[in-house]
Every structure is written in structure tokens, then in C-alpha cells.
Motif scaffolding. Structure first.
Motif, mmCIF file in Angstrom:
data_model
loop_
_atom_site.group_PDB
_atom_site.id
_atom_site.type_symbol
_atom_site.label_atom_id
_atom_site.label_comp_id
_atom_site.label_asym_id
_atom_site.label_seq_id
_atom_site.Cartn_x
_atom_site.Cartn_y
_atom_site.Cartn_z
ATOM 1 N N ALA A 91 0.836 -1.207 0.000
ATOM 2 C CA ALA A 91 0.000 0.000 0.000
ATOM 3 C C ALA A 91 0.866 1.251 0.000
ATOM 4 N N VAL A 92 1.919 1.240 0.813
ATOM 5 C CA VAL A 92 2.840 2.375 0.841
ATOM 6 C C VAL A 92 3.529 2.513 -0.523
ATOM 7 N N GLY A 93 3.906 1.389 -1.105
ATOM 8 C CA GLY A 93 4.541 1.419 -2.419
ATOM 9 C C GLY A 93 3.644 2.016 -3.480
ATOM 10 N N LEU A 94 2.341 1.761 -3.379
ATOM 11 C CA LEU A 94 1.396 2.323 -4.351
ATOM 12 C C LEU A 94 1.291 3.846 -4.227
ATOM 13 N N LEU A 95 1.639 4.375 -3.078
ATOM 14 C CA LEU A 95 1.664 5.835 -2.907
ATOM 15 C C LEU A 95 2.912 6.445 -3.540
ATOM 16 N N TRP A 96 3.933 5.627 -3.746
ATOM 17 C CA TRP A 96 5.241 6.159 -4.120
ATOM 18 C C TRP A 96 5.253 6.830 -5.495
ATOM 19 N N LEU A 97 4.661 6.214 -6.500
ATOM 20 C CA LEU A 97 4.672 6.826 -7.828
ATOM 21 C C LEU A 97 3.961 8.177 -7.823
ATOM 22 N N PRO A 98 2.756 8.290 -7.247
ATOM 23 C CA PRO A 98 2.141 9.618 -7.195
ATOM 24 C C PRO A 98 2.978 10.636 -6.418
ATOM 25 N N VAL A 99 3.677 10.183 -5.386
ATOM 26 C CA VAL A 99 4.549 11.090 -4.625
ATOM 27 C C VAL A 99 5.659 11.620 -5.527
ATOM 28 N N LEU A 100 6.287 10.735 -6.282
ATOM 29 C CA LEU A 100 7.354 11.175 -7.183
ATOM 30 C C LEU A 100 6.823 12.140 -8.242
ATOM 31 N N VAL A 101 5.641 11.856 -8.768
ATOM 32 C CA VAL A 101 5.032 12.748 -9.764
ATOM 33 C C VAL A 101 4.755 14.118 -9.151
ATOM 34 N N LEU A 102 4.164 14.122 -7.962
ATOM 35 C CA LEU A 102 3.862 15.394 -7.294
ATOM 36 C C LEU A 102 5.135 16.171 -6.975
ATOM 37 N N GLN A 103 6.195 15.479 -6.566
ATOM 38 C CA GLN A 103 7.456 16.171 -6.297
ATOM 39 C C GLN A 103 7.996 16.832 -7.553
ATOM 40 N N GLY A 104 7.868 16.166 -8.675
ATOM 41 C CA GLY A 104 8.288 16.765 -9.940
ATOM 42 C C GLY A 104 7.475 18.006 -10.265
ATOM 43 N N ARG A 105 6.180 17.933 -10.029
ATOM 44 C CA ARG A 105 5.324 19.097 -10.265
ATOM 45 C C ARG A 105 5.683 20.241 -9.318
ATOM 46 N N LEU A 106 5.928 19.921 -8.053
ATOM 47 C CA LEU A 106 6.311 20.959 -7.088
ATOM 48 C C LEU A 106 7.602 21.638 -7.521
ATOM 49 N N ARG A 107 8.555 20.843 -7.975
ATOM 50 C CA ARG A 107 9.823 21.389 -8.461
ATOM 51 C C ARG A 107 9.574 22.332 -9.633
ATOM 52 N N HIS A 108 8.762 21.889 -10.589
ATOM 53 C CA HIS A 108 8.473 22.695 -11.782
ATOM 54 C C HIS A 108 7.758 23.999 -11.408
ATOM 55 N N LEU A 109 6.729 23.910 -10.565
ATOM 56 C CA LEU A 109 5.963 25.105 -10.177
ATOM 57 C C LEU A 109 6.820 26.087 -9.388
ATOM 58 N N ALA A 110 7.667 25.569 -8.500
ATOM 59 C CA ALA A 110 8.537 26.457 -7.723
ATOM 60 C C ALA A 110 9.575 27.119 -8.626
ATOM 61 N N ALA A 111 10.127 26.359 -9.560
ATOM 62 C CA ALA A 111 11.115 26.928 -10.494
ATOM 63 C C ALA A 111 10.474 28.005 -11.366
ATOM 64 N N ALA A 112 9.248 27.767 -11.803
ATOM 65 C CA ALA A 112 8.541 28.765 -12.623
ATOM 66 C C ALA A 112 8.267 30.029 -11.808
ATOM 67 N N ALA A 113 7.855 29.858 -10.560
ATOM 68 C CA ALA A 113 7.603 31.016 -9.693
ATOM 69 C C ALA A 113 8.898 31.781 -9.448
ATOM 70 N N ALA A 114 9.993 31.059 -9.213
ATOM 71 C CA ALA A 114 11.290 31.707 -8.977
ATOM 72 C C ALA A 114 11.732 32.485 -10.215
ATOM 73 N N ALA A 115 11.591 31.885 -11.398
ATOM 74 C CA ALA A 115 12.005 32.546 -12.640
ATOM 75 C C ALA A 115 11.188 33.802 -12.909
#
Length: 162
Positions: A91-115
């Protein structure tokens, strides 16, 4: 001797899984609390990198070494504590892929805001909230899994159900 080597790998994998996983989680939370998009973007970049290249392989090694120990020790996978630990781990493993996807989105959104010289916005918050709560759920599951493995008692036994 093979069992103890596999157990050693299992413990090392747990250290990396928890250490890098929890470290990444807490560093990103701390960065977001600071509200500086430049810092959040850089921390998120590192979190994605370490979770992809360290935490994920540690999780795979954790499962493989756990199954190896069960085989070597002759523990049936259907025994209460092992079955429950594997189900929670899955069950925890099934959360992992969405977590990685969300982290990528957070990185992208923060980088866009910073730029753009802008603060973190509601779009960032909409991605952050589920990421945060999936982390709470995931680490709760991992703590329970470790409890079951160390004590070799089922979840039902811990809850007084048998």
C-alpha cells in the motif's frame, strides 16, 4: 550465514529507505514553510533526485531482502505478521509513484515562480497538500510495517483482534 547477510542488507535498506525518505520529506516541508520559491525549487530538485536514485532502489532492496529472509527462514508469506507487513508495504509502495510525480510538479511550479519573481501560488498548494498527506500516510505505514517485522505480531494482534 546467507540469512544474516540478507538480514544485513534488509537493515541497511531500511536505514536508507527511512533516512533518505524522511530526510527528503522533512527538507521539502521546511523549504516550503520558508515560502522562498528559489529555495523550494532547489530542494525539490534534490528531493526528486535522491528519491529516484536512493530511496526507490532502497525500497526495492527492502522488499527483495525481506522476501529472501522469509524464504531462507521458512516463514510462510501467509503468516499473520508477514502477510500484514507485506500488504502495508505494498500500500505504501502504491503511494510512491504519485509522490514522485507530485514532487516533480512541485519542483516545476517552484522553479517557474522563482524565474518569474513570483511567490508560490495556489497551483503549488494544490500539489503540495496531497504530497504532504501521502507522506504522512506512507511513513505511518512504514512505522507500522517495522513494528510488525520486529515483533512478528500481526496487525490484528496489535489491535486486540486476535
Amino acid at each position: 550465514m546467507l540469512y544474516f547477510f540478507v538480514k544485513y542488507l534488509h537493515i541497511i535498506a531500511a536505514v536508507f529507505l527511512f533516512g533518505f525518505g524522511m530526510g527528503s520529506y522533512l527538507y521539502l516541508i521546511a523549504a516550503v514553510r520558508g515560502r522562498n520559491p528559489v529555495v523550494v525549487a532547489e530542494v525539490a530538485r534534490l528531493v526528486v533526485r535522491f528519491d529516484t536514485w536512493v530511496t526507490t532502489p532502497a525500497g526495492v532492496l527492502q522488499l527483495a531482502s525481506g522476501l529472501g529472509m522469509a524464504y531462507l527462514a521458512g516463514w510462510p508469506l501467509g503468516s499473520g505478521w508477514l502477510r500484514d507487513a507485506l500488504l502495508i508495504f505494498a500500500a505504501v509502495g502504491l503511494l510512491w509513484l504519485p509522490v514522485l510525480v507530485l514532487q516533480g510538479r512541485l519542483r516545476h511550479l517552484a522553479a517557474a515562480a522563482a524565474a518569474a519573481g513570483q511567490p508560490l501560488d495556489e497551483a503549488f498548494a494544490r500539489q503540495y497538500r496531497p504530497w504532504f498527506w501521502m507522506g504522512v500516510a506512507g511513513f505511518s505505514g512504514m512505522f507500522i510495517t517495522v513494528l510488525l517485522m520486529v515483533t512478528k505480531r500481526s496487525l490484528g494482534a496489535w489491535l486486540g483482534l486476535g
